[in-house]
Design an enzyme around this catalytic site. Structure first.
Site, mmCIF file in Angstrom:
data_model
loop_
_atom_site.group_PDB
_atom_site.id
_atom_site.type_symbol
_atom_site.label_atom_id
_atom_site.label_comp_id
_atom_site.label_asym_id
_atom_site.label_seq_id
_atom_site.Cartn_x
_atom_site.Cartn_y
_atom_site.Cartn_z
ATOM 1 N N TYR A 124 42.224 31.405 38.020
ATOM 2 C CA TYR A 124 40.953 31.695 38.668
ATOM 3 C C TYR A 124 39.827 31.654 37.620
ATOM 4 C CZ TYR A 124 37.217 34.401 40.769
ATOM 5 O OH TYR A 124 35.991 34.817 41.204
ATOM 6 N N LYS A 129 41.407 39.840 48.841
ATOM 7 C CA LYS A 129 41.965 38.671 49.519
ATOM 8 C C LYS A 129 42.967 39.115 50.597
ATOM 9 C CE LYS A 129 39.214 36.645 46.814
ATOM 10 N NZ LYS A 129 39.305 36.909 45.426
HETATM 11 C C1 LIG Z 1 43.684 34.652 41.879
HETATM 12 C C2 LIG Z 1 42.485 35.542 41.726
HETATM 13 N N1 LIG Z 1 42.504 36.505 40.804
HETATM 14 C C3 LIG Z 1 41.448 37.337 40.629
HETATM 15 C C4 LIG Z 1 40.294 37.203 41.385
HETATM 16 C C5 LIG Z 1 39.134 38.148 41.149
HETATM 17 O O1 LIG Z 1 39.079 39.119 42.129
HETATM 18 P P1 LIG Z 1 37.725 39.798 42.670
HETATM 19 O O2 LIG Z 1 36.882 38.691 43.227
HETATM 20 O O3 LIG Z 1 38.210 40.774 43.684
HETATM 21 O O4 LIG Z 1 37.078 40.451 41.492
HETATM 22 C C6 LIG Z 1 40.240 36.216 42.354
HETATM 23 C C7 LIG Z 1 39.020 36.055 43.171
HETATM 24 O O5 LIG Z 1 38.810 35.040 43.809
HETATM 25 C C8 LIG Z 1 41.362 35.350 42.528
HETATM 26 O O6 LIG Z 1 41.357 34.368 43.445
#
Ligand SMILES: Cc1ncc(COP(=O)(O)O)c(C=O)c1O
Length: 384
Positions: free
Chosen positions: A103, A200
């Site tokens: 990500y 998510k």
């Molecule tokens: C695989 C993954 N890890 C971490 C994150 C980060 O999470 P957050 O947006 O809740 O801070 C995301 C966000 O899209 C993600 O898709």
């Protein structure tokens, strides 16, 4: 019936939960309070200040520990806040080996925040454990894995990486956002820390931003609780309630995400205008055998490129979609489409992201739980 013997579909509903002590409320009340009355200094009922602990957050943290087959859960203000807490276990001079296909926000946090504080990140492909071992030095303290990866849907063999981590005495953390514990439980495969963007699938309704960590080891949990309280990026009571409510239907939603995901992956695979579809359920997927052995299904995340690999065509397709919403994020009941190069992964330099396959023509779908025929009809009109 003992909590530990419950099957997953019961743990999502009952894991770590008890009726509320005050009135027997079946869902924990949203304890919207910052502080708690004390009868004498230190004379309280287990809660003194809501950054340190809050009963609604405790209910969520117990649920998280239960569904991930861990012992201790921690709920944060976002997924990135949860990752931030893990990296704060480290100090200047320490090194991390991370998957190179991850990500974009995790990459940005590593490179643009933590490198300034003297922590070094080595990004490598993790299909082969020799590559991981070659990147480990005497200063390596942590291996960071995301599987399936975002957005290329590569699968990393958690058990094999855990063996490398144990051999070199380094921690293994797995971002389990895409799979969720419905599909895989990394702690059972040897990981030390499981992390989620609870925003998510755990929340599941695109109405809250939150993060989670789950561990088994008490000493590690204590260090992380210390960081959570000392740094303060905690999940608020209302958000904790929403994630907890989401988790109660995680298993039924995931079942449908998997069914719809498969239908759409196969539809795209057979479409004459589509060049390449990335979905770990295909037998031709390079890591299909690993996916089959470590996951209980293949999920609802799919990426694809149309014939000719044109940026313009990709933009036209995402603009034409009607039922799929063009938006950041994933894992909600509604289907979303994204263009990683300009959205989720825009913070990764073009040459870096193209090395892992995130080309300008790539489209990512988060397949929701609508009727699959409607979703396919939408793709049909958008692809043309
Ligand atoms: C695989 C993954 N890890 C971490 C994150 C980060 O999470 P957050 O947006 O809740 O801070 C995301 C966000 O899209 C993600 O898709």
């Amino acid at each position: 019936m003992g909590e530990k013997t419950l099957k997953f579909n019961s743990k999502t509903i009952h894991g770590g939960q008890q009726p509320d002590k005050a009135y027997g409320a079946v869902m924990p009340p949203i304890y919207q309070t910052s502080t708690y009355a004390q009868t004498t200094p230190g004379g309280h009922k287990g809660y003194e200040y809501s950054r340190s602990a809050n009963p609604t957050r405790t209910a969520l943290e117990n649920s998280l520990a239960s569904i991930e087959n861990g012992t201790y859960g921690l709920a944060f203000a976002s997924g990135l806040a949860a990752i931030d807490a893990v990296i704060k276990l480290l100090g200047p001079g320490d090194e991390v080996v991370s998957t190179n296909d991850l990500y974009g926000g995790s990459y940005r946090l590593f490179k643009q925040i933590f490198e300034k504080y003297g922590i070094k990140f080595n990004f490598v492909g993790m299909q082969d454990t020799d590559t991981i071992e070659a990147a480990i030095t005497g200063n390596t303290k942590l291996i960071w894995v995301e599987t399936p990866t975002n957005p290329m849907m590569n699968i990393i063999d958690i058990k094999a990486v855990a063996a490398v981590a144990k051999k070199h005495n380094v921690l293994l953390a797995v971002d389990n956002t895409f799979a969720t514990p419905y599909l895989q439980t990394p702690l059972d495969l040897g990981a030390d820390v499981v992390m989620h963007s609870a925003t998510k699938y755990l929340g599941g309704h695109s109405d809250v931003v939150a993060g989670a960590l789950v561990v088994k080891n008490k000493e590690l949990a204590d260090q992380l609780y210390f960081i959570q309280n000392a740094s303060g990026a905690v999940c608020g009571p209302m958000d904790s309630f929403l994630i907890l409510r989401g988790i109660k239907t995680l298993h039924v939603r995931m079942q449908r995400h998997c069914e719809n995901g498969e239908a759409i992956a196969r539809y795209l695979e057979n479409h004459p205008k589509i060049e390449k579809v990335y979905w770990p359920g295909f037998e031709s997927h390079p890591n299909h055998e690993v996916a089959k052995s470590q996951m209980n299904g293949y999920g609802g995340m799919i990426s694809f490129v149309s014939k000719g690999s044109s940026y313009k065509e990709a933009i036209k397709i995402v603009e034409r979609l009607k039922l799929f919403t063009l938006a950041e994020s994933l894992g909600g009941v509604e289907s979303l489409a994204g263009h990683p190069a300009s959205m989720t992964h825009a913070s990764i330099p073009k040459d870096e992201r193209e090395k892992s396959g995130v080309v300008d023509a790539l489209i990512r779908l988060s397949v929701g739980i609508e009727d699959k025929d409607d979703l396919i009809a939408d793709l049909e009109q958008a692809i043309g």
